[in-house]
Write a protein that holds these residues in place. Structure first.
Motif, PDB file in Angstrom:
ATOM      1  N   PRO A 358      40.273 -55.080  43.980  1.00  0.00           N
ATOM      2  CA  PRO A 358      39.012 -54.328  44.002  1.00  0.00           C
ATOM      3  C   PRO A 358      37.962 -54.959  43.090  1.00  0.00           C
ATOM      4  O   PRO A 358      38.308 -55.662  42.138  1.00  0.00           O
ATOM      5  CB  PRO A 358      39.409 -52.941  43.500  1.00  0.00           C
ATOM      6  CG  PRO A 358      40.702 -53.119  42.808  1.00  0.00           C
ATOM      7  CD  PRO A 358      41.356 -54.364  43.324  1.00  0.00           C
ATOM      8  N   THR A 359      36.726 -54.709  43.422  1.00  0.00           N
ATOM      9  CA  THR A 359      35.629 -55.125  42.560  1.00  0.00           C
ATOM     10  C   THR A 359      34.710 -53.925  42.384  1.00  0.00           C
ATOM     11  O   THR A 359      34.683 -53.036  43.234  1.00  0.00           O
ATOM     12  CB  THR A 359      34.875 -56.335  43.165  1.00  0.00           C
ATOM     13  OG1 THR A 359      33.934 -56.816  42.221  1.00  0.00           O
ATOM     14  CG2 THR A 359      34.150 -55.968  44.445  1.00  0.00           C
ATOM     15  N   THR A 360      33.988 -53.882  41.268  1.00  0.00           N
ATOM     16  CA  THR A 360      33.138 -52.725  40.990  1.00  0.00           C
ATOM     17  C   THR A 360      31.669 -53.113  41.111  1.00  0.00           C
ATOM     18  O   THR A 360      31.257 -54.170  40.638  1.00  0.00           O
ATOM     19  CB  THR A 360      33.408 -52.182  39.570  1.00  0.00           C
ATOM     20  OG1 THR A 360      34.774 -51.803  39.499  1.00  0.00           O
ATOM     21  CG2 THR A 360      32.543 -50.974  39.269  1.00  0.00           C
ATOM     22  N   VAL A 361      30.912 -52.254  41.780  1.00  0.00           N
ATOM     23  CA  VAL A 361      29.464 -52.454  41.865  1.00  0.00           C
ATOM     24  C   VAL A 361      28.772 -51.188  41.378  1.00  0.00           C
ATOM     25  O   VAL A 361      29.291 -50.092  41.531  1.00  0.00           O
ATOM     26  CB  VAL A 361      28.996 -52.781  43.301  1.00  0.00           C
ATOM     27  CG1 VAL A 361      29.486 -54.153  43.727  1.00  0.00           C
ATOM     28  CG2 VAL A 361      29.441 -51.721  44.288  1.00  0.00           C
ATOM     29  N   ALA A 362      27.620 -51.356  40.759  1.00  0.00           N
ATOM     30  CA  ALA A 362      26.819 -50.217  40.281  1.00  0.00           C
ATOM     31  C   ALA A 362      25.352 -50.552  40.477  1.00  0.00           C
ATOM     32  O   ALA A 362      24.894 -51.617  40.063  1.00  0.00           O
ATOM     33  CB  ALA A 362      27.088 -49.954  38.800  1.00  0.00           C
ATOM     34  N   PRO A 363      24.613 -49.659  41.152  1.00  0.00           N
ATOM     35  CA  PRO A 363      23.189 -49.965  41.373  1.00  0.00           C
ATOM     36  C   PRO A 363      22.389 -49.855  40.082  1.00  0.00           C
ATOM     37  O   PRO A 363      22.730 -49.094  39.177  1.00  0.00           O
ATOM     38  CB  PRO A 363      22.760 -48.895  42.374  1.00  0.00           C
ATOM     39  CG  PRO A 363      23.729 -47.778  42.194  1.00  0.00           C
ATOM     40  CD  PRO A 363      25.020 -48.376  41.735  1.00  0.00           C
ATOM     41  N   ARG A 364      21.337 -50.657  40.012  1.00  0.00           N
ATOM     42  CA  ARG A 364      20.395 -50.591  38.894  1.00  0.00           C
ATOM     43  C   ARG A 364      19.257 -49.675  39.298  1.00  0.00           C
ATOM     44  O   ARG A 364      18.693 -49.846  40.378  1.00  0.00           O
ATOM     45  CB  ARG A 364      19.762 -51.969  38.641  1.00  0.00           C
ATOM     46  CG  ARG A 364      20.653 -52.975  37.983  1.00  0.00           C
ATOM     47  CD  ARG A 364      19.907 -54.292  37.848  1.00  0.00           C
ATOM     48  NE  ARG A 364      19.733 -54.966  39.135  1.00  0.00           N
ATOM     49  CZ  ARG A 364      18.631 -55.591  39.508  1.00  0.00           C
ATOM     50  NH1 ARG A 364      17.569 -55.628  38.726  1.00  0.00           N
ATOM     51  NH2 ARG A 364      18.566 -56.181  40.682  1.00  0.00           N
ATOM     52  N   PRO A 365      18.890 -48.729  38.441  1.00  0.00           N
ATOM     53  CA  PRO A 365      17.706 -47.931  38.773  1.00  0.00           C
ATOM     54  C   PRO A 365      16.461 -48.820  38.743  1.00  0.00           C
ATOM     55  O   PRO A 365      16.449 -49.845  38.062  1.00  0.00           O
ATOM     56  CB  PRO A 365      17.634 -46.895  37.652  1.00  0.00           C
ATOM     57  CG  PRO A 365      18.824 -47.106  36.787  1.00  0.00           C
ATOM     58  CD  PRO A 365      19.463 -48.411  37.142  1.00  0.00           C
ATOM     59  N   ALA A 366      15.457 -48.408  39.458  1.00  0.00           N
ATOM     60  CA  ALA A 366      14.161 -49.091  39.378  1.00  0.00           C
ATOM     61  C   ALA A 366      13.321 -48.337  38.357  1.00  0.00           C
ATOM     62  O   ALA A 366      13.135 -47.135  38.480  1.00  0.00           O
ATOM     63  CB  ALA A 366      13.473 -49.083  40.728  1.00  0.00           C
ATOM     64  N   ASP A 450      25.395 -46.300  32.478  1.00  0.00           N
ATOM     65  CA  ASP A 450      26.123 -45.030  32.350  1.00  0.00           C
ATOM     66  C   ASP A 450      27.183 -44.959  33.445  1.00  0.00           C
ATOM     67  O   ASP A 450      27.481 -45.954  34.100  1.00  0.00           O
ATOM     68  CB  ASP A 450      25.149 -43.843  32.393  1.00  0.00           C
ATOM     69  CG  ASP A 450      24.399 -43.739  33.719  1.00  0.00           C
ATOM     70  OD1 ASP A 450      24.880 -44.309  34.718  1.00  0.00           O
ATOM     71  OD2 ASP A 450      23.333 -43.091  33.749  1.00  0.00           O
ATOM     72  N   ASP A 451      27.768 -43.770  33.617  1.00  0.00           N
ATOM     73  CA  ASP A 451      28.868 -43.635  34.572  1.00  0.00           C
ATOM     74  C   ASP A 451      28.447 -43.960  35.994  1.00  0.00           C
ATOM     75  O   ASP A 451      29.270 -44.352  36.820  1.00  0.00           O
ATOM     76  CB  ASP A 451      29.405 -42.196  34.552  1.00  0.00           C
ATOM     77  CG  ASP A 451      30.150 -41.909  33.251  1.00  0.00           C
ATOM     78  OD1 ASP A 451      30.437 -42.888  32.523  1.00  0.00           O
ATOM     79  OD2 ASP A 451      30.423 -40.741  32.971  1.00  0.00           O
TER      80      ASP A 451
END
Ligand SMILES: [Zn+2]
Length: 466
Positions: A358-366, A450-451
């Motif tokens: 598995p790999t983890t992705v997290a979006p960046r807020p604009a 953050d989470d």
């Protein structure tokens, strides 16, 4: 601009007596594409890059002969992009198609009387009759790969006057042969990963910790041997009292002869790579990799499932992909929050099921750069404001206002001002009310990791305090 003078045949006034037809071509040809006139025998008609001395041009399509009125078939499923009554062809369609590997291309079907349901935006299915051959007695069939139109914005172009300029048009016959419409599942042969000579018939055998193990004889005469899988290294005999490691009999398939044995490995290797681990919120990440066996032979047309998990324990399907001719796959997904992603192989047959790591992705807020009043008074409270996208599903969250002062030509940190941003449901505002002494300043908003999201800083906004 399109020059009508370049038509390769004389066009009669066409009284189109075409009637709707649900008929389909008899059978698919190369790569499981339906050829536009039902055959791939083009009988010496002009192919791609044939030079035409009459008007000093190079032909950028394949001319496919058929009698006047012959059915013209859609090579695959698609969508009508252009439907022209003439455009130099006496009738032409441009259809957007897609290969089994997900590549789009535009196909031109020229010199046809267009069929019914061939308006722009209409869907066609593979082998569907989309028109009939007109008085030119051939279909001019061209391919331009990709979704985008050619650089000259002419989706009908059939030839070029400049030998060095193809405008992106390719040999349509070669293209269809190299890019199948359908890829049938084809697993490689089970790979032999160990081939061992023995003094007698081996009985207990298997693989553990990178070594192959086997036993010969029984009772008092029993002997157990081990050898590295990785090389043709020395065989070592294990002591009578040494315990055999547990052998993975599910994964390794033995074939035992009188004085030798081989082991085949049933476990495929499935890799996964994300195009970005922290995409901008709302943007897709492309997940790609390959499915190969233990010796690197590829699986073609294998169905893979893309799965996500918030905790690494329960997984749910969010997409699927098929491996192409080189065993590679690619699938897009838009993460709404921090999430683990993996891909799973679901058609094992003689092979075991396989999962990628598995790999983890997290979006960046604009985050918009802070807006500061044009005039800021020293030691007077002023308001800094900006927006954050998306609104935070976990409620208001801290945003740091990072302030720096210009001192002797360099930016120096000033204590951070913390604020929270307010979730209005659509647009979220962050707002701060600092007081600052006189000077030259700049400020930016920082959303910490953050989470749910990756961290992101806004651009700096410069201002002066007087
Ligand atoms: Zn042509």
């Amino acid at each position: 601009m399109f020059a009508r003078l370049t038509i390769a045949c004389a066009l009669a006034a066409v009284a189109c007596a075409f009637t709707p037809s649900a008929a389909h071509a008899v059978s698919p040809g190369s790569g499981r594409w339906y050829w536009p006139v039902g055959t791939e025998n083009f009988q010496g008609w002009d192919g791609y890059w044939v030079y035409r001395a009459s008007n000093h041009s190079w032909h950028m399509a394949q001319d496919m002969p058929a009698p006047v009125g012959h059915d013209v078939y859609a090579v695959g499923d698609g969508t009508i992009l252009e439907s022209g009554a003439d455009h130099g062809y006496g009738g032409v369609l441009v259809v957007l198609h897609k290969t089994a590997e997900g590549k789009y291309f535009k196909a031109v079907y020229g010199h046809i009387w267009r069929g019914s349901h061939t308006a722009v935006g209409d869907k066609v299915t593979a082998g569907q009759v989309i028109g009939r051959v007109n008085e030119c007695r051939h279909v001019h069939f061209g391919i331009h790969p990709g979704k985008a139109y050619p650089p000259d914005n002419n989706p009908y172009r059939g030839h070029t006057y400049i030998k060095s300029k193809t405008y992106g048009w390719v040999d349509p016959v070669k293209y269809l042969r190299a890019n199948p419409r359908i890829l049938d599942y084809a697993a490689p042969a089970l790979p032999v990963v160990a081939s061992v000579e023995t003094m007698d018939t081996a009985t207990v055998l298997g693989v553990a910790d990178g070594e192959v193990y086997w036993t010969i004889g029984a009772d008092d005469a029993k002997a157990t041997f081990a050898r590295s899988l990785a090389d043709d290294g020395e065989t070592r005999e294990l002591g009578a009292d040494s315990a055999l490691p547990s052998l993975d009999a599910t994964r390794f398939v033995p074939a035992v002869a009188a004085n030798s044995f081989t082991l085949a490995d049933r476990l495929p290797l499935l890799t996964l790579k994300a195009s970005s681990s922290s995409p901008l919120w709302g943007h897709a990440v492309t997940f790609s990799g390959t499915l190969k066996n233990a010796v690197g032979a590829v699986f073609v047309g294998a169905t893979l499932v893309l799965e996500t998990s918030p905790d690494g324990l329960s997984w749910s399907k969010v997409g699927s992909a098929k491996t192409g001719l080189a065993g590679a796959y690619s699938v897009g997904y838009v993460p709404a929050k921090r999430i683990s992603v993996r891909v799973r192989f679901v058609a094992p047959e003689t092979y075991l099921p396989a999962e990628s790591r598995p790999t983890t992705v997290a979006p960046r807020p604009a985050i918009a750069a802070p807006v500061v009043p044009s005039t800021v008074r020293e030691e007077r409270r002023f308001t800094v404001v900006g927006t954050v996208t998306p609104h935070h599903t976990a409620g208001p969250s801290p945003i740091m206002l990072h302030v720096q002062r210009r001192v002797s030509g360099t930016w120096r940190d000033y204590p951070l001002v913390t604020t929270t941003y307010r979730d209005s449901g659509s647009a979220s505002l962050y707002r701060g009310s600092p007081t600052l002494p006189e000077g030259t300043w700049r400020i930016r908003a920082e959303a910490p990791r953050d989470d749910l999201h990756a961290g992101k800083n806004s651009a700096w906004t410069g201002f002066k305090v007087r």
